[in-house]
Design a protein around this motif. Structure first.
Motif, PDB file in Angstrom:
ATOM      1  N   LYS A 263     -28.251  42.455 -19.947  1.00 37.38           N
ATOM      2  CA  LYS A 263     -29.514  42.069 -19.309  1.00 37.38           C
ATOM      3  C   LYS A 263     -29.282  41.558 -17.899  1.00 37.38           C
ATOM      4  O   LYS A 263     -30.029  41.880 -16.968  1.00 37.38           O
ATOM      5  CB  LYS A 263     -30.211  41.000 -20.151  1.00 37.38           C
ATOM      6  CG  LYS A 263     -30.720  41.496 -21.499  1.00 37.38           C
ATOM      7  CD  LYS A 263     -31.397  40.374 -22.277  1.00 37.38           C
ATOM      8  CE  LYS A 263     -31.897  40.865 -23.626  1.00 37.38           C
ATOM      9  NZ  LYS A 263     -32.541  39.790 -24.414  1.00 37.38           N
TER      10      LYS A 263
ATOM     11  N   ASN B 248     -24.277  53.823 -31.378  1.00 34.47           N
ATOM     12  CA  ASN B 248     -23.769  52.463 -31.205  1.00 34.47           C
ATOM     13  C   ASN B 248     -23.255  52.343 -29.779  1.00 34.47           C
ATOM     14  O   ASN B 248     -22.216  52.919 -29.440  1.00 34.47           O
ATOM     15  CB  ASN B 248     -22.657  52.172 -32.210  1.00 34.47           C
ATOM     16  CG  ASN B 248     -22.162  50.730 -32.146  1.00 34.47           C
ATOM     17  OD1 ASN B 248     -22.352  50.032 -31.145  1.00 34.47           O
ATOM     18  ND2 ASN B 248     -21.511  50.270 -33.198  1.00 34.47           N
TER      19      ASN B 248
ATOM     20  N   ARG C 252     -21.769  50.154 -28.197  1.00 36.08           N
ATOM     21  CA  ARG C 252     -20.449  49.531 -28.029  1.00 36.08           C
ATOM     22  C   ARG C 252     -19.318  50.543 -28.162  1.00 36.08           C
ATOM     23  O   ARG C 252     -18.193  50.276 -27.741  1.00 36.08           O
ATOM     24  CB  ARG C 252     -20.246  48.433 -29.076  1.00 36.08           C
ATOM     25  CG  ARG C 252     -21.200  47.252 -28.973  1.00 36.08           C
ATOM     26  CD  ARG C 252     -20.871  46.192 -29.997  1.00 36.08           C
ATOM     27  NE  ARG C 252     -21.852  45.124 -30.000  1.00 36.08           N
ATOM     28  CZ  ARG C 252     -21.824  44.073 -29.175  1.00 36.08           C
ATOM     29  NH1 ARG C 252     -20.855  43.964 -28.295  1.00 36.08           N
ATOM     30  NH2 ARG C 252     -22.758  43.139 -29.244  1.00 36.08           N
TER      31      ARG C 252
ATOM     32  N   ARG D 114     -14.890  45.640 -31.902  1.00 34.62           N
ATOM     33  CA  ARG D 114     -16.154  46.373 -32.027  1.00 34.62           C
ATOM     34  C   ARG D 114     -16.363  47.385 -30.912  1.00 34.62           C
ATOM     35  O   ARG D 114     -17.317  48.165 -30.939  1.00 34.62           O
ATOM     36  CB  ARG D 114     -17.333  45.401 -32.037  1.00 34.62           C
ATOM     37  CG  ARG D 114     -17.352  44.442 -33.197  1.00 34.62           C
ATOM     38  CD  ARG D 114     -18.620  43.583 -33.166  1.00 34.62           C
ATOM     39  NE  ARG D 114     -18.676  42.755 -31.962  1.00 34.62           N
ATOM     40  CZ  ARG D 114     -19.743  42.052 -31.591  1.00 34.62           C
ATOM     41  NH1 ARG D 114     -20.857  42.103 -32.336  1.00 34.62           N
ATOM     42  NH2 ARG D 114     -19.712  41.299 -30.504  1.00 34.62           N
TER      43      ARG D 114
ATOM     44  N   GLU E  16     -17.305  44.358 -25.947  1.00 33.04           N
ATOM     45  CA  GLU E  16     -17.685  42.999 -26.344  1.00 33.04           C
ATOM     46  C   GLU E  16     -18.646  42.384 -25.332  1.00 33.04           C
ATOM     47  O   GLU E  16     -19.594  41.687 -25.696  1.00 33.04           O
ATOM     48  CB  GLU E  16     -16.434  42.124 -26.479  1.00 33.04           C
ATOM     49  CG  GLU E  16     -15.528  42.529 -27.622  1.00 33.04           C
ATOM     50  CD  GLU E  16     -16.139  42.251 -28.985  1.00 33.04           C
ATOM     51  OE1 GLU E  16     -17.066  41.420 -29.070  1.00 33.04           O
ATOM     52  OE2 GLU E  16     -15.694  42.873 -29.972  1.00 33.04           O
ATOM     53  N   SER E  17     -18.388  42.635 -24.047  1.00 35.32           N
ATOM     54  CA  SER E  17     -19.261  42.085 -23.010  1.00 35.32           C
ATOM     55  C   SER E  17     -19.116  42.896 -21.733  1.00 35.32           C
ATOM     56  O   SER E  17     -18.113  43.579 -21.517  1.00 35.32           O
ATOM     57  CB  SER E  17     -18.938  40.618 -22.732  1.00 35.32           C
ATOM     58  OG  SER E  17     -17.621  40.478 -22.227  1.00 35.32           O
TER      59      SER E  17
ATOM     60  N   SER F 160     -26.973  48.317 -23.329  1.00 38.27           N
ATOM     61  CA  SER F 160     -27.751  47.859 -24.472  1.00 38.27           C
ATOM     62  C   SER F 160     -27.960  46.355 -24.394  1.00 38.27           C
ATOM     63  O   SER F 160     -27.026  45.595 -24.114  1.00 38.27           O
ATOM     64  CB  SER F 160     -27.024  48.202 -25.774  1.00 38.27           C
ATOM     65  OG  SER F 160     -27.623  47.552 -26.868  1.00 38.27           O
ATOM     66  N   ASP F 161     -29.179  45.920 -24.666  1.00 34.36           N
ATOM     67  CA  ASP F 161     -29.479  44.486 -24.626  1.00 34.36           C
ATOM     68  C   ASP F 161     -28.682  43.704 -25.664  1.00 34.36           C
ATOM     69  O   ASP F 161     -28.573  42.481 -25.580  1.00 34.36           O
ATOM     70  CB  ASP F 161     -30.980  44.254 -24.856  1.00 34.36           C
ATOM     71  CG  ASP F 161     -31.820  44.679 -23.663  1.00 34.36           C
ATOM     72  OD1 ASP F 161     -31.235  44.924 -22.589  1.00 34.36           O
ATOM     73  OD2 ASP F 161     -33.052  44.772 -23.807  1.00 34.36           O
ATOM     74  N   GLU F 162     -28.135  44.411 -26.652  1.00 32.94           N
ATOM     75  CA  GLU F 162     -27.353  43.743 -27.685  1.00 32.94           C
ATOM     76  C   GLU F 162     -25.973  43.321 -27.184  1.00 32.94           C
ATOM     77  O   GLU F 162     -25.312  42.497 -27.809  1.00 32.94           O
ATOM     78  CB  GLU F 162     -27.181  44.682 -28.893  1.00 32.94           C
ATOM     79  CG  GLU F 162     -28.490  45.021 -29.584  1.00 32.94           C
ATOM     80  CD  GLU F 162     -28.287  45.971 -30.745  1.00 32.94           C
ATOM     81  OE1 GLU F 162     -27.119  46.343 -31.002  1.00 32.94           O
ATOM     82  OE2 GLU F 162     -29.288  46.339 -31.392  1.00 32.94           O
ATOM     83  N   ILE F 163     -25.563  43.894 -26.056  1.00 32.70           N
ATOM     84  CA  ILE F 163     -24.237  43.592 -25.513  1.00 32.70           C
ATOM     85  C   ILE F 163     -24.348  42.454 -24.509  1.00 32.70           C
ATOM     86  O   ILE F 163     -25.195  42.481 -23.600  1.00 32.70           O
ATOM     87  CB  ILE F 163     -23.626  44.829 -24.841  1.00 32.70           C
ATOM     88  CG1 ILE F 163     -23.478  45.971 -25.863  1.00 32.70           C
ATOM     89  CG2 ILE F 163     -22.263  44.492 -24.239  1.00 32.70           C
ATOM     90  CD1 ILE F 163     -22.988  47.271 -25.272  1.00 32.70           C
ATOM     91  N   GLU F 164     -23.503  41.466 -24.645  1.00 33.78           N
ATOM     92  CA  GLU F 164     -23.503  40.318 -23.750  1.00 33.78           C
ATOM     93  C   GLU F 164     -23.311  40.776 -22.301  1.00 33.78           C
ATOM     94  O   GLU F 164     -22.403  41.539 -21.997  1.00 33.78           O
ATOM     95  CB  GLU F 164     -22.374  39.361 -24.134  1.00 33.78           C
ATOM     96  CG  GLU F 164     -22.290  38.117 -23.264  1.00 33.78           C
ATOM     97  CD  GLU F 164     -21.116  37.224 -23.635  1.00 33.78           C
ATOM     98  OE1 GLU F 164     -20.769  36.359 -22.832  1.00 33.78           O
ATOM     99  OE2 GLU F 164     -20.537  37.413 -24.732  1.00 33.78           O
TER     100      GLU F 164
END
Length: 336
Positions: free
Chosen positions: A270, A139, A141, A293, A296-297, A263-267
């Motif tokens: 990208k 994970n 995060r 979590r 967060e960003s 990770s692309d899942e994290i704001e």
């Protein structure tokens, strides 16, 4: 809140464990090391704070017991630097230690947050991530490389240049990006202390940056080979751990330096990759916003604000980081 320290009897582990024992945020402190953990545990258990202390050795499934039910794992385990050694010189020894601890976390505390202090961070964090990936529990995060010491040094060293004594290090937050070794460390003084930074000439500026990048050597030399940066590192590890624990408990925090996986899942991940303009860089130290979590960003906009000199420093850092990261990733991928 249960916190496990792996490498608790070492030069960083002992003062770090002391700080955690003193923290009202910690309910249970679990200590693991290959030697001397019971002695450290007994010593800390005499302190009249509320955190319960347990200690574990490798025998009798000690690592599993230390990790079972833990919320946060902090890893200062490994050998320290000696005179003439770079962080990369530590790789051959510390890589195996981190790999084995990562496997222990994957099996016994797959949902825990992890702070990796073990050097070289630029390579050990990718090792940790690859092991977690192999076990299907990674994970992004929740995995952090501790680069807070670079920020702490940047705050301290620029304040020491102020003869008027008006700049207090405790009032500064100089962002540090890149990595955690030599020229991969890029302190952003233009953002953290802009007015005073403008008053420095090029020679002063370069000396300041170099001191932050190689502050660890300063300590190794001062200790005449008897140790490396342990107390300041313990403080820095605790500083990030405290901010993370508060965030897990619901208070959003902002930290100006942490080595994380993009990770692309994290704001913001990208956008950070686009600004770095190097597709092979999946790990980098950047300011991040923390929450329950974990990450967060990613505060990528800092990359738009740096000056030309800092852009040059970052370019050099990225070149070296690419090699460091690949070294860690390949260490796991090349194993049977």
């Amino acid at each position: 809140m249960k916190v496990t320290v792996c490498g608790a009897a070492g030069g960083i582990g002992q003062p770090l464990s002391l700080l955690l024992k003193l923290s009202p945020l910690v309910d249970e402190l679990s200590l693991f090391d290959v030697v001397n953990a019971p002695g450290v545990g007994a010593d800390l258990s005499h302190i009249d704070t509320n955190a319960k202390v347990t200690s574990h050795l490798p025998d009798d499934n000690g690592l599993a017991k230390a990790l079972n039910g833990t919320d946060l794992v902090i890893i200062p385990a490994g050998v320290p630097r000696k005179p003439g050694m770079t962080r990369d010189d530590l790789f051959a020894i510390n890589a195996g230690i981190v790999r084995d601890l990562a496997q222990g976390v994957a099996e016994n505390a797959p949902n825990a947050f992890v702070l990796v202090i073990s050097n070289p961070v630029n390579s050990t964090v990718p090792i940790f991530a690859e092991v977690l990936k192999k076990n299907g529990v990674f994970n992004a995060r929740k995995l952090f490389g501790v680069t807070t010491l670079d920020l702490v040094r940047a705050n301290t060293f620029i304040s020491q240049l102020d003869s008027s004594n008006k700049i207090k290090p405790s009032n500064l937050n100089v962002p540090v990006i890149g990595g955690h070794s030599g020229e991969t460390i890029v302190p952003l003084f233009s953002l953290g202390a802009p007015e005073f930074y403008k008053s420095l000439d090029d020679e002063q500026r370069d000396a300041l940056v170099h001191r932050v990048q190689y502050g660890g050597d300063e300590v190794v030399q001062a200790k005449k080979g008897a140790g490396s940066a342990t107390l300041s590192m313990a403080y820095s590890g605790f500083k990030l751990a405290e901010e993370l624990i508060e965030s897990i408990n619901g208070k959003h925090s902002f930290v100006d330096s942490s080595f994380i996986y993009l990770s692309d899942e994290i704001e913001g991940a990208k956008e950070a990759k686009q600004l770095i303009n190097n597709e092979s860089i999946n790990y980098i130290s950047l300011p991040v916003k923390l929450g329950p979590r974990g990450v967060e960003s990613i505060e990528y906009d800092v990359l738009n604000k740096i000056n030309d000199h800092e852009k040059e420093l970052l370019s050099t850092a990225i070149d070296q980081l690419t090699t460091n990261i690949s070294k860690g990733v390949n260490f796991i991928k090349n194993q049977a």
